[in-house]
Scaffold this motif. Structure first.
Motif, mmCIF file in Angstrom:
data_model
loop_
_atom_site.group_PDB
_atom_site.id
_atom_site.type_symbol
_atom_site.label_atom_id
_atom_site.label_comp_id
_atom_site.label_asym_id
_atom_site.label_seq_id
_atom_site.Cartn_x
_atom_site.Cartn_y
_atom_site.Cartn_z
ATOM 1 N N THR A 1 16.249 28.514 24.837
ATOM 2 C CA THR A 1 17.323 29.473 24.596
ATOM 3 C C THR A 1 16.947 30.491 23.515
ATOM 4 O O THR A 1 17.787 31.262 23.060
ATOM 5 C CB THR A 1 18.619 28.745 24.176
ATOM 6 O OG1 THR A 1 18.372 27.967 23.000
ATOM 7 C CG2 THR A 1 19.097 27.827 25.282
ATOM 8 N N ALA B 1 19.049 31.706 27.983
ATOM 9 C CA ALA B 1 20.001 32.577 27.294
ATOM 10 C C ALA B 1 19.777 34.012 27.730
ATOM 11 O O ALA B 1 18.685 34.380 28.158
ATOM 12 C CB ALA B 1 19.833 32.450 25.783
ATOM 13 N N THR C 1 24.454 31.394 26.366
ATOM 14 C CA THR C 1 23.514 30.428 26.916
ATOM 15 C C THR C 1 24.072 29.854 28.212
ATOM 16 O O THR C 1 25.280 29.881 28.455
ATOM 17 C CB THR C 1 23.241 29.281 25.921
ATOM 18 O OG1 THR C 1 24.469 28.606 25.630
ATOM 19 C CG2 THR C 1 22.640 29.817 24.629
ATOM 20 N N GLN D 1 24.733 37.344 22.812
ATOM 21 C CA GLN D 1 23.941 36.388 23.586
ATOM 22 C C GLN D 1 24.793 35.208 24.034
ATOM 23 O O GLN D 1 25.608 34.691 23.275
ATOM 24 C CB GLN D 1 22.770 35.876 22.750
ATOM 25 C CG GLN D 1 21.889 34.870 23.494
ATOM 26 C CD GLN D 1 20.631 34.544 22.734
ATOM 27 O OE1 GLN D 1 19.638 35.253 22.823
ATOM 28 N NE2 GLN D 1 20.664 33.478 21.971
#
Length: 230
Positions: free
Chosen positions: A143, A63, A163, A161
């Motif tokens: 992650t 991530a 991933t 954020q």
């Protein structure tokens, strides 16, 4: 049987030079120009990587926080108890719980985008694997969503954020932002993603690592990028 392309798609595709590889700035400008959705579409980057994903050391997963955000408000749930539960609430988590949250999800509630858990909760959260796993919502240390630092995890999830994960063919798809973003914001987000993927080149990979990169909006045609310019 191949799905028939819409008239709008075909008109947009005419503006993309089939044999041309564009710079990041050119590609972003073109993707914005040819988008025809009647909503604020997501712009996504697709990587085709020279990886043998049957080998554990050639599977990418992780991530990163985009410098200019994702343009999407994330609903974040946290599985935690005691002080860590309060820490998650103070950080802005939308829903915080332990056994009660597990039971709620088992009953069918899935109205959230990111799930975070403290390590001590994973025994209970593991029971949700069949529900959360297929939807990409299962907390995972790779992650940053299984962690004792729940405040940072919540902050990262709320502030942009994304991933990434290789599929079995070595492809990685990551959202870059929204069509409504200005070009500089999209280019900045794209470059952050590209740099991250480039740095993750496994030592076992020989020859070209990043074989192809393209950008596209939700319904729009893809635009190939010139990796030599990145």
């Amino acid at each position: 049987m191949a799905k028939k392309k819409s008239k709008k798609y075909l008109e947009a595709a005419k503006k993309v030079e089939a044999d041309k590889a564009y710079t990041a700035n050119e590609a972003v400008a073109l993707v914005k120009e040819i988008d025809f959705a009647n909503f604020d579409a997501t712009v996504e980057v697709a990587f085709n990587l020279n990886l043998d994903t049957k080998q554990a050391d050639q599977q990418l997963r992780g991530a990163l926080v985009l410098p200019n955000g994702t343009g999407k408000e994330q609903t974040v749930v946290v599985f935690a108890k005691g002080p860590k539960a309060q820490e998650a609430k103070d950080a802005g988590a939308d829903v915080v719980g332990d056994d009660d949250l597990v039971a709620r999800i088992q009953d069918g509630w899935l109205d959230f985008d990111v799930a975070i858990a403290t390590p001590d909760m994973m025994a209970q959260v593991g029971r949700l694997g069949r529900v959360l796993g297929p939807k990409g919502l299962m907390p995972n240390p790779k992650t940053g969503t299984v962690t004792m630092d729940v405040a940072k995890a919540v902050s990262d999830a709320k502030s942009g954020q994304v991933t990434y994960r290789t599929d079995r063919d070595g492809n990685v798809h990551v959202p870059v932002g929204k069509v409504s973003f200005d070009e500089a914001a999209l280019v900045g987000n794209f470059q952050a993603i590209y740099d991250t993927i480039a740095k993750l080149r496994p030592a076992a990979v020989k020859g070209t690592y990043i074989k192809h990169v393209s950008l596209a909006s939700t319904f729009g045609p893809s635009v190939t990028l010139d990796t030599n310019s990145l």
